[in-house]
Scaffold this motif. Structure first.
Motif, PDB file in Angstrom:
ATOM      1  N   ALA A   1      47.517  44.847  35.668  1.00 10.21           N
ATOM      2  CA  ALA A   1      46.163  45.216  36.070  1.00 10.21           C
ATOM      3  C   ALA A   1      45.154  44.190  35.557  1.00 10.21           C
ATOM      4  O   ALA A   1      44.256  43.763  36.293  1.00 10.21           O
ATOM      5  CB  ALA A   1      45.819  46.611  35.547  1.00 10.21           C
ATOM      6  N   ALA A   2      45.315  43.782  34.301  1.00 16.03           N
ATOM      7  CA  ALA A   2      44.417  42.769  33.731  1.00 16.03           C
ATOM      8  C   ALA A   2      44.576  41.438  34.464  1.00 16.03           C
ATOM      9  O   ALA A   2      43.589  40.735  34.735  1.00 16.03           O
ATOM     10  CB  ALA A   2      44.706  42.594  32.241  1.00 16.03           C
ATOM     11  N   PHE A   3      45.820  41.109  34.815  1.00 18.14           N
ATOM     12  CA  PHE A   3      46.070  39.838  35.502  1.00 18.14           C
ATOM     13  C   PHE A   3      45.431  39.806  36.884  1.00 18.14           C
ATOM     14  O   PHE A   3      44.817  38.798  37.262  1.00 18.14           O
ATOM     15  CB  PHE A   3      47.576  39.595  35.628  1.00 18.14           C
ATOM     16  CG  PHE A   3      47.919  38.444  36.541  1.00 18.14           C
ATOM     17  CD1 PHE A   3      47.713  37.138  36.132  1.00 18.14           C
ATOM     18  CD2 PHE A   3      48.422  38.678  37.816  1.00 18.14           C
ATOM     19  CE1 PHE A   3      48.013  36.076  36.980  1.00 18.14           C
ATOM     20  CE2 PHE A   3      48.720  37.628  38.663  1.00 18.14           C
ATOM     21  CZ  PHE A   3      48.510  36.318  38.246  1.00 18.14           C
TER      22      PHE A   3
ATOM     23  N   MET B   1      41.664  37.705  40.630  1.00 20.14           N
ATOM     24  CA  MET B   1      40.660  37.915  41.666  1.00 20.14           C
ATOM     25  C   MET B   1      39.368  37.167  41.347  1.00 20.14           C
ATOM     26  O   MET B   1      38.782  36.515  42.223  1.00 20.14           O
ATOM     27  CB  MET B   1      40.355  39.405  41.813  1.00 20.14           C
ATOM     28  CG  MET B   1      39.271  39.719  42.819  1.00 20.14           C
ATOM     29  SD  MET B   1      38.464  41.325  42.534  1.00 20.14           S
ATOM     30  CE  MET B   1      37.624  41.023  40.966  1.00 20.14           C
ATOM     31  N   VAL B   2      38.930  37.260  40.098  1.00 23.07           N
ATOM     32  CA  VAL B   2      37.692  36.574  39.695  1.00 23.07           C
ATOM     33  C   VAL B   2      37.806  35.075  39.936  1.00 23.07           C
ATOM     34  O   VAL B   2      36.882  34.428  40.436  1.00 23.07           O
ATOM     35  CB  VAL B   2      37.364  36.870  38.218  1.00 23.07           C
ATOM     36  CG1 VAL B   2      36.193  36.014  37.742  1.00 23.07           C
ATOM     37  CG2 VAL B   2      37.039  38.345  38.025  1.00 23.07           C
ATOM     38  N   GLY B   3      38.970  34.516  39.603  1.00 18.79           N
ATOM     39  CA  GLY B   3      39.177  33.091  39.829  1.00 18.79           C
ATOM     40  C   GLY B   3      39.184  32.743  41.308  1.00 18.79           C
ATOM     41  O   GLY B   3      38.572  31.753  41.721  1.00 18.79           O
ATOM     42  N   ASN B   4      39.835  33.564  42.114  1.00 21.45           N
ATOM     43  CA  ASN B   4      39.923  33.292  43.550  1.00 21.45           C
ATOM     44  C   ASN B   4      38.583  33.415  44.262  1.00 21.45           C
ATOM     45  O   ASN B   4      38.354  32.758  45.285  1.00 21.45           O
ATOM     46  CB  ASN B   4      40.934  34.228  44.211  1.00 21.45           C
ATOM     47  CG  ASN B   4      42.365  33.835  43.883  1.00 21.45           C
ATOM     48  OD1 ASN B   4      42.644  32.710  43.484  1.00 21.45           O
ATOM     49  ND2 ASN B   4      43.284  34.769  44.039  1.00 21.45           N
ATOM     50  N   LEU B   5      37.692  34.246  43.736  1.00 22.32           N
ATOM     51  CA  LEU B   5      36.382  34.421  44.363  1.00 22.32           C
ATOM     52  C   LEU B   5      35.521  33.161  44.277  1.00 22.32           C
ATOM     53  O   LEU B   5      34.495  33.060  44.956  1.00 22.32           O
ATOM     54  CB  LEU B   5      35.640  35.599  43.728  1.00 22.32           C
ATOM     55  CG  LEU B   5      36.183  36.994  44.070  1.00 22.32           C
ATOM     56  CD1 LEU B   5      35.420  38.068  43.310  1.00 22.32           C
ATOM     57  CD2 LEU B   5      36.107  37.255  45.577  1.00 22.32           C
ATOM     58  N   LYS B   6      35.963  32.193  43.494  1.00 22.09           N
ATOM     59  CA  LYS B   6      35.245  30.922  43.425  1.00 22.09           C
ATOM     60  C   LYS B   6      35.321  30.161  44.747  1.00 22.09           C
ATOM     61  O   LYS B   6      34.602  29.175  44.943  1.00 22.09           O
ATOM     62  CB  LYS B   6      35.798  30.061  42.287  1.00 22.09           C
ATOM     63  CG  LYS B   6      35.559  30.654  40.902  1.00 22.09           C
ATOM     64  CD  LYS B   6      36.068  29.735  39.801  1.00 22.09           C
ATOM     65  CE  LYS B   6      35.904  30.392  38.429  1.00 22.09           C
ATOM     66  NZ  LYS B   6      34.487  30.632  38.105  1.00 22.09           N
ATOM     67  N   VAL B   7      36.175  30.617  45.652  1.00 18.66           N
ATOM     68  CA  VAL B   7      36.260  29.985  46.969  1.00 18.66           C
ATOM     69  C   VAL B   7      34.942  30.147  47.728  1.00 18.66           C
ATOM     70  O   VAL B   7      34.634  29.368  48.637  1.00 18.66           O
ATOM     71  CB  VAL B   7      37.439  30.582  47.773  1.00 18.66           C
ATOM     72  CG1 VAL B   7      37.126  31.993  48.236  1.00 18.66           C
ATOM     73  CG2 VAL B   7      37.794  29.698  48.952  1.00 18.66           C
ATOM     74  N   PHE B   8      34.147  31.143  47.361  1.00 17.29           N
ATOM     75  CA  PHE B   8      32.865  31.379  48.029  1.00 17.29           C
ATOM     76  C   PHE B   8      31.742  30.485  47.499  1.00 17.29           C
ATOM     77  O   PHE B   8      30.684  30.402  48.123  1.00 17.29           O
ATOM     78  CB  PHE B   8      32.441  32.844  47.865  1.00 17.29           C
ATOM     79  CG  PHE B   8      33.273  33.818  48.646  1.00 17.29           C
ATOM     80  CD1 PHE B   8      33.111  33.945  50.021  1.00 17.29           C
ATOM     81  CD2 PHE B   8      34.218  34.618  48.016  1.00 17.29           C
ATOM     82  CE1 PHE B   8      33.870  34.843  50.751  1.00 17.29           C
ATOM     83  CE2 PHE B   8      34.975  35.527  48.733  1.00 17.29           C
ATOM     84  CZ  PHE B   8      34.810  35.636  50.104  1.00 17.29           C
ATOM     85  N   LEU B   9      31.954  29.849  46.344  1.00 18.37           N
ATOM     86  CA  LEU B   9      30.901  29.026  45.743  1.00 18.37           C
ATOM     87  C   LEU B   9      30.756  27.707  46.500  1.00 18.37           C
ATOM     88  O   LEU B   9      31.743  27.139  46.976  1.00 18.37           O
ATOM     89  CB  LEU B   9      31.218  28.753  44.273  1.00 18.37           C
ATOM     90  CG  LEU B   9      31.281  29.987  43.355  1.00 18.37           C
ATOM     91  CD1 LEU B   9      31.647  29.571  41.936  1.00 18.37           C
ATOM     92  CD2 LEU B   9      29.957  30.739  43.365  1.00 18.37           C
TER      93      LEU B   9
ATOM     94  N   VAL C   1      39.269  45.327  42.901  1.00 16.29           N
ATOM     95  CA  VAL C   1      40.262  44.282  43.151  1.00 16.29           C
ATOM     96  C   VAL C   1      40.609  44.220  44.635  1.00 16.29           C
ATOM     97  O   VAL C   1      40.690  43.128  45.222  1.00 16.29           O
ATOM     98  CB  VAL C   1      41.535  44.535  42.319  1.00 16.29           C
ATOM     99  CG1 VAL C   1      42.658  43.595  42.749  1.00 16.29           C
ATOM    100  CG2 VAL C   1      41.240  44.362  40.833  1.00 16.29           C
ATOM    101  N   MET C   2      40.804  45.374  45.254  1.00 19.56           N
ATOM    102  CA  MET C   2      41.143  45.413  46.678  1.00 19.56           C
ATOM    103  C   MET C   2      40.029  44.800  47.529  1.00 19.56           C
ATOM    104  O   MET C   2      40.284  43.939  48.377  1.00 19.56           O
ATOM    105  CB  MET C   2      41.388  46.858  47.113  1.00 19.56           C
ATOM    106  CG  MET C   2      41.685  47.007  48.599  1.00 19.56           C
ATOM    107  SD  MET C   2      41.922  48.735  49.123  1.00 19.56           S
ATOM    108  CE  MET C   2      40.267  49.394  48.844  1.00 19.56           C
ATOM    109  N   ILE C   3      38.788  45.213  47.288  1.00 26.09           N
ATOM    110  CA  ILE C   3      37.667  44.711  48.087  1.00 26.09           C
ATOM    111  C   ILE C   3      37.470  43.217  47.858  1.00 26.09           C
ATOM    112  O   ILE C   3      37.272  42.448  48.804  1.00 26.09           O
ATOM    113  CB  ILE C   3      36.382  45.486  47.741  1.00 26.09           C
ATOM    114  CG1 ILE C   3      36.525  46.953  48.175  1.00 26.09           C
ATOM    115  CG2 ILE C   3      35.170  44.855  48.424  1.00 26.09           C
ATOM    116  CD1 ILE C   3      35.408  47.848  47.677  1.00 26.09           C
ATOM    117  N   GLY C   4      37.541  42.793  46.590  1.00 29.51           N
ATOM    118  CA  GLY C   4      37.357  41.376  46.283  1.00 29.51           C
ATOM    119  C   GLY C   4      38.416  40.499  46.914  1.00 29.51           C
ATOM    120  O   GLY C   4      38.110  39.457  47.509  1.00 29.51           O
TER     121      GLY C   4
END
Length: 252
Positions: free
Chosen positions: A44-46, A51-59, A235-238
């Motif tokens: 769960a922590a992983f 997800m937080v790391g992958n969301l950098k694709v939007f930057l 996590v699912m939405i992100g």
């Protein structure tokens, strides 16, 4: 279970026995449940971190044209370098996660087998119904689906093995690889469905971990149970937002 008040005549006629109902298991059930709870919370922590790391694709790209998610990937590979060899910390994470997933899978199949053996021909009835019962009954199925997804994900965006990965795959080019992979609608849809399955599995997994770790305080338990739905939902939405945005051409 053994007989405490032994009736020798009954034993002689085979009506009762001093033998246990079943052999003592090699690994106690409580140990397996505890290991599954700990490894489940580790996953769960992983997935939150991932997800937080992958969301950098939007930057947006930096002034030099480099992509934030590529810089992030480089940082992961060089973590604690030169104190540790190049990519050493990344491989430590991978080994720990691999060991955890092996323990988790082993515990899941052993506990499921013991549960079915103990019930025999009888099956659980009169369950409370709703989402919790559905996720409980499908934990093994959702776990198998997630295992298949993990294997595909590694072949696709980590190793670049065809046909899982696109032909344009290049090691180290995370942004370009994600664009190339999720531009394929079948792959994007598979990732989206896998995230729905992850929500179902993770929500009930955290719910079980709360009980198996002995969290019984009323307020603490209420908070943890709320998080068991909130965290998987985030996590699912992100994670869904990434392949969906790329498939729709919002990121290119």
């Amino acid at each position: 279970m053994t007989v405490n008040n032994i009736d020798r005549d009954a034993i002689a006629h085979g009506k009762i026995t001093e033998k246990p109902l079943r052999d003592r298991p090699k690994h106690p059930t409580w140990v397996l449940k505890l290991s599954m709870a700990v490894t489940g919370l580790l996953f769960a922590a992983f997935v939150v971190f991932h997800m937080v790391g992958n969301l950098k694709v939007f930057l947006p790209a930096y002034e030099d044209g480099s992509r934030p998610i590529n810089v992030y990937g480089k940082w992961l590979r060089e973590m604690f370098y030169p104190l540790l060899p190049h990519e050493a910390m990344l491989w430590i994470f991978r080994i720990v996660l691999l060991a955890a997933i092996i323990l988790h899978i082993y515990g899941a199949f052993v506990l499921t087998g013991r549960s079915r053996k103990s019930r025999g021909k009888f099956r659980r009835t009169n369950l409370i119904g709703g989402m919790n019962s559905f996720t409980s009954k499908t934990m093994l199925v959702t776990g198998i689906v997630l295992l298949a997804f993990i294997i595909f994900h590694i072949l696709d965006l980590t190793l670049g093995v065809a046909p899982a990965a696109p032909t344009a795959f290049e090691h180290g080019h995370i942004y370009a690889n994600m664009i190339a992979s999720f531009s394929r609608w079948p792959v994007a849809i598979f990732y989206i469905l896998a995230m729905v399955v992850l929500f179902l599995h993770l929500s009930h997994g955290i719910y079980l971990a709360v009980s198996d770790l002995g969290i019984t305080g009323k307020r603490t338990r209420a908070v943890m149970l709320a998080l068991s739905y909130l965290v998987p939902a985030v996590v699912m939405i992100g994670n869904i937002s990434i392949p969906l945005s790329i498939a729709l051409g919002l990121i290119h």
